[in-house]
Design a protein around this motif. Structure first.
Motif, mmCIF file in Angstrom:
data_model
loop_
_atom_site.group_PDB
_atom_site.id
_atom_site.type_symbol
_atom_site.label_atom_id
_atom_site.label_comp_id
_atom_site.label_asym_id
_atom_site.label_seq_id
_atom_site.Cartn_x
_atom_site.Cartn_y
_atom_site.Cartn_z
ATOM 1 N N GLU A 112 0.834 -1.227 0.215
ATOM 2 C CA GLU A 112 0.003 -0.144 0.068
ATOM 3 C C GLU A 112 0.898 1.267 0.038
ATOM 4 O O GLU A 112 0.448 2.277 -0.701
ATOM 5 N N GLY A 113 1.901 1.214 0.629
ATOM 6 C CA GLY A 113 2.859 2.277 0.839
ATOM 7 C C GLY A 113 3.396 2.718 -0.760
ATOM 8 O O GLY A 113 3.552 3.831 -0.992
ATOM 9 N N LEU A 114 3.874 1.683 -1.313
ATOM 10 C CA LEU A 114 4.174 2.033 -2.937
ATOM 11 C C LEU A 114 3.097 2.530 -3.717
ATOM 12 O O LEU A 114 3.140 3.436 -4.496
ATOM 13 N N ALA A 115 1.738 2.131 -3.370
ATOM 14 C CA ALA A 115 0.721 2.290 -4.167
ATOM 15 C C ALA A 115 0.520 3.828 -3.889
ATOM 16 O O ALA A 115 0.412 4.488 -4.985
ATOM 17 N N GLY A 116 0.469 4.387 -2.574
ATOM 18 C CA GLY A 116 0.488 5.740 -2.466
ATOM 19 C C GLY A 116 1.630 6.453 -3.271
ATOM 20 O O GLY A 116 1.383 7.490 -3.434
ATOM 21 N N LEU A 117 2.757 5.989 -3.190
ATOM 22 C CA LEU A 117 3.949 6.921 -3.508
ATOM 23 C C LEU A 117 3.663 6.844 -5.144
ATOM 24 O O LEU A 117 3.852 7.948 -5.665
ATOM 25 N N CYS A 118 3.378 5.680 -5.699
ATOM 26 C CA CYS A 118 3.302 5.938 -7.338
ATOM 27 C C CYS A 118 1.956 6.702 -7.641
ATOM 28 O O CYS A 118 1.801 7.363 -8.508
ATOM 29 N N GLY A 119 0.925 6.670 -6.832
ATOM 30 C CA GLY A 119 -0.046 7.525 -6.897
ATOM 31 C C GLY A 119 0.184 8.919 -6.931
ATOM 32 O O GLY A 119 -0.417 9.659 -7.659
ATOM 33 N N GLU A 120 0.900 9.379 -5.749
ATOM 34 C CA GLU A 120 1.344 10.570 -5.737
ATOM 35 C C GLU A 120 2.060 11.143 -7.058
ATOM 36 O O GLU A 120 2.198 12.497 -7.304
ATOM 37 N N GLY B 219 7.095 0.478 2.138
ATOM 38 C CA GLY B 219 6.352 -0.503 1.235
ATOM 39 C C GLY B 219 5.030 -0.597 1.731
ATOM 40 O O GLY B 219 4.062 -0.892 0.957
ATOM 41 N N GLY B 220 4.688 -0.709 3.111
ATOM 42 C CA GLY B 220 3.259 -1.176 3.503
ATOM 43 C C GLY B 220 3.208 -2.777 3.544
ATOM 44 O O GLY B 220 3.871 -3.410 3.152
ATOM 45 N N ARG B 221 1.997 -2.982 4.037
ATOM 46 C CA ARG B 221 1.764 -4.307 4.278
ATOM 47 C C ARG B 221 1.948 -5.009 2.792
ATOM 48 O O ARG B 221 1.295 -4.316 1.841
ATOM 49 N N TYR B 222 2.026 -6.451 2.716
ATOM 50 C CA TYR B 222 2.384 -7.172 1.504
ATOM 51 C C TYR B 222 3.747 -7.005 0.927
ATOM 52 O O TYR B 222 3.953 -7.743 -0.220
#
Length: 565
Positions: free
Chosen positions: A357-365, A553-556
């Motif tokens: 999820e952390g990477l998802a947020g980073l890429c989303g930003e 990176g967040g969970r997963y």
């Protein structure tokens, strides 16, 4: 094939009625979706309310069909309770956008009443029974279901606003209650609710300034009128109005651009399913309410659908991680949605598959449309294709993030090309290569040059990963035992160690042996900050000219991902 409407007993409220209502609602929303999209100005003028309602209804109908196939062919005797629960669950797991999330909660409210096994005993009543006790029987039961639906929808929205589909739902419930109290049949209650919804919809421009300025009724309420029309048609066999009410209740100046809107709200829409307790969700509501607006949390019994508009999508996802187990995370940038509202496509977009999820947020930003992948659950072709469509661009760069996903990415790209989208798949084998590619992405340059630059950046990034061995095994670095820390470089085991930090240092030594200018560290959810501090200091001591950046990176995500550029 859509289920054709058949005349019902005026007081029939059974699984067949639910099946018919679902099919008719889906078909009617399919016909109306473009018109509803065109008048979508609140809360965000993103021209997708009709589409979101349709996709939510489609998921609900699919949930009903998959859980109880006998309901779809008319040969079974599935109970009303089973049918309506399956229908509501399908809507919950597939809810899209603000309007779809509210629709899912409305269906849950209906299921809370009709899903009670005692509802099975409220069969069609004869004239004598209908006259004996007002509010009893199927008519009264349906009225109570519509009231519960409106109550739960209001409760799900953090800050309810009148002039929206909530207003329409409330008006329909009140009209249905009145008909039920007068001993109306189920069909009569449905007709009263439909008429109440249409009247309330016509009043919405006078209740909400954004609608009044644009000279349109509320888009979500418009879709809800369609759903109530389908309910009446399912119970009566009569055709509902061809189109929902769309006139204005008060004179307002007509805007030349009905989708014009101040673009000063949050930049991202975040949606995810969440497995969590009610107590944890109560805390999540508070936390998300402080991060953004348009907060809607629907569901129950341990499964929730979370929707919020924020400027920090990573924080919204991390809040879900604190509350429980989020998945099916969707992060959408409103810049793309507003372009679509104006009938425009972005020239180019990036779709990135990420393992946390952390990477998802980073890429989303960074402007990418993201697809979250969990260990052992690779995304399907349809999921990647959906992400390409959500990006709403003429050209899409797809970052699969793993060698095992190349075939899936290629298949999704091929389907997207058939729909007229130019797609390039960059063969990223790790999330850190995707970050490197995203860092050099130039949406203003030519497509070919952008793809070449992103491919070169990904290819020039060596990637490492730390994992924990689950059992004794032979590796390219020797025999490992269960619990050993494995250091992988470019996909092969290069180091076997006993501690995370020590093994990471050995991996860094090998990766930096051939040079490098930037080290990227992506920490897993259980890795303490002290490990990152130790590794940053280690790189600085041995390689003064090398910079280090660290992300969560967040969970997963893996315990540690390493990139060296």
């Amino acid at each position: 094939m859509p289920h054709e409407s058949q005349p019902q007993h005026p007081d029939a409220l059974d699984a067949e009625a639910v099946r018919t209502w679902s099919s008719l609602a889906l078909a009617a929303l399919g016909r109306a979706r473009e018109d509803i999209d065109a008048i979508n100005v609140y809360p965000v003028a993103d021209a997708d309310t009709g589409t979101n309602l349709y996709l939510t209804a489609e998921s609900a109908d699919r949930g009903l069909a998959e859980a109880f196939p006998e309901v779809t062919d008319g040969t079974g005797r599935t109970s009303l309770a089973e049918a309506v629960r399956a229908w509501a669950h399908g809507a919950l797991v597939g809810a899209r956008g603000n309007s779809g999330t509210i629709l899912a909660q409305l269906l849950r409210g209906v299921a809370d009443v009709l899903g009670d096994e005692r509802a099975e005993r409220a069969g069609p009543a004869g004239p004598a029974e209908r006259g004996q006790q007002a509010g009893q029987g199927p008519g009264g039961l349906l009225a109570r279901a519509l009231t519960r639906a409106a109550e739960e929808a209001y409760a799900a929205v953090a800050h309810p606003v009148e002039g929206t589909m909530l207003t329409v739902a409330g008006a329909a419930a009140r009209a249905g209650e009145a008909a039920g109290a007068a001993a109306g049949t189920a069909a009569e209650v449905a007709r009263a609710a439909y008429d109440g919804a249409r009247a309330a919809l016509a009043e919405t421009p006078g209740q909400l300034a954004a609608l009044g300025r644009a000279g349109v009724v509320d888009a979500g309420g418009c879709g809800l009128v369609v759903v109530f029309g389908a309910l009446w048609q399912a119970l009566s066999g009569q055709e509902a109005a061809a189109e929902p009410v769309r006139g204005r209740a008060v004179p307002v100046p007509q805007s030349p651009d009905p989708c014009a809107q101040e673009e000063d709200g949050p930049a991202y829409e975040v949606i995810y399913l969440l497995e969590a307790s009610e107590g944890a969700v109560a805390e999540l509501r508070e936390r998300l309410d402080g991060l953004g607006d348009s907060l809607v949390v629907v569901g129950g019994d341990g499964l929730w659908n979370v929707h919020v508009h924020v400027d920090d999508p990573g924080a919204a996802v991390e809040a879900g991680v604190v509350a429980g187990r989020p998945y099916r995370i969707r992060i959408t940038h409103f810049g793309d949605e507003r372009r679509r509202a104006r009938g425009e496509r972005a020239q180019r977009a990036v779709v990135a598959v990420v393992p946390g999820e952390g990477l998802a947020g980073l890429c989303g930003e960074a402007g990418a449309t993201t697809v979250l992948v969990r260990p052992g659950e690779p995304p399907a072709v349809a999921e990647l294709l959906d992400a390409v469509r959500r990006a709403h661009a003429r050209e899409v760069v797809l970052l699969p993030g793993g060698a095992e996903l190349r075939a899936v990415a290629a298949a999704a790209a091929e389907q997207a090309r058939a729909e007229g989208v130019r797609v390039a798949v960059i063969p990223t084998r790790s999330a850190v290569q995707g970050l490197a590619a995203l860092a050099v992405h130039d949406p203003e340059g030519s497509f070919d040059e952008d793809v070449v630059a992103m491919t070169a950046a990904a290819g020039a990034t060596r990637y490492g990963e730390l994992a924990v061995a689950e059992r004794q095994s032979f590796t390219s670095a020797g025999i490992c035992q269960a619990g050993d820390v494995l250091g992988l470089i470019d996909g092969d085991v290069a180091v076997i160690g006993s501690g995370l930090a020590e093994t990471a240092e050995a991996v860094l030594d090998r990766m930096l042996g051939s040079g490098g200018e930037l080290v990227t560290l992506v920490l897993g959810p259980d890795v303490p900050d002290v490990v990152a501090e130790r590794l940053e200091a280690y790189v600085q001591q041995g390689h003064l000219a090398v910079d280090t950046v660290t992300y969560r990176g967040g969970r997963y995500s893996a315990p540690l991902l390493v990139g060296v550029e």
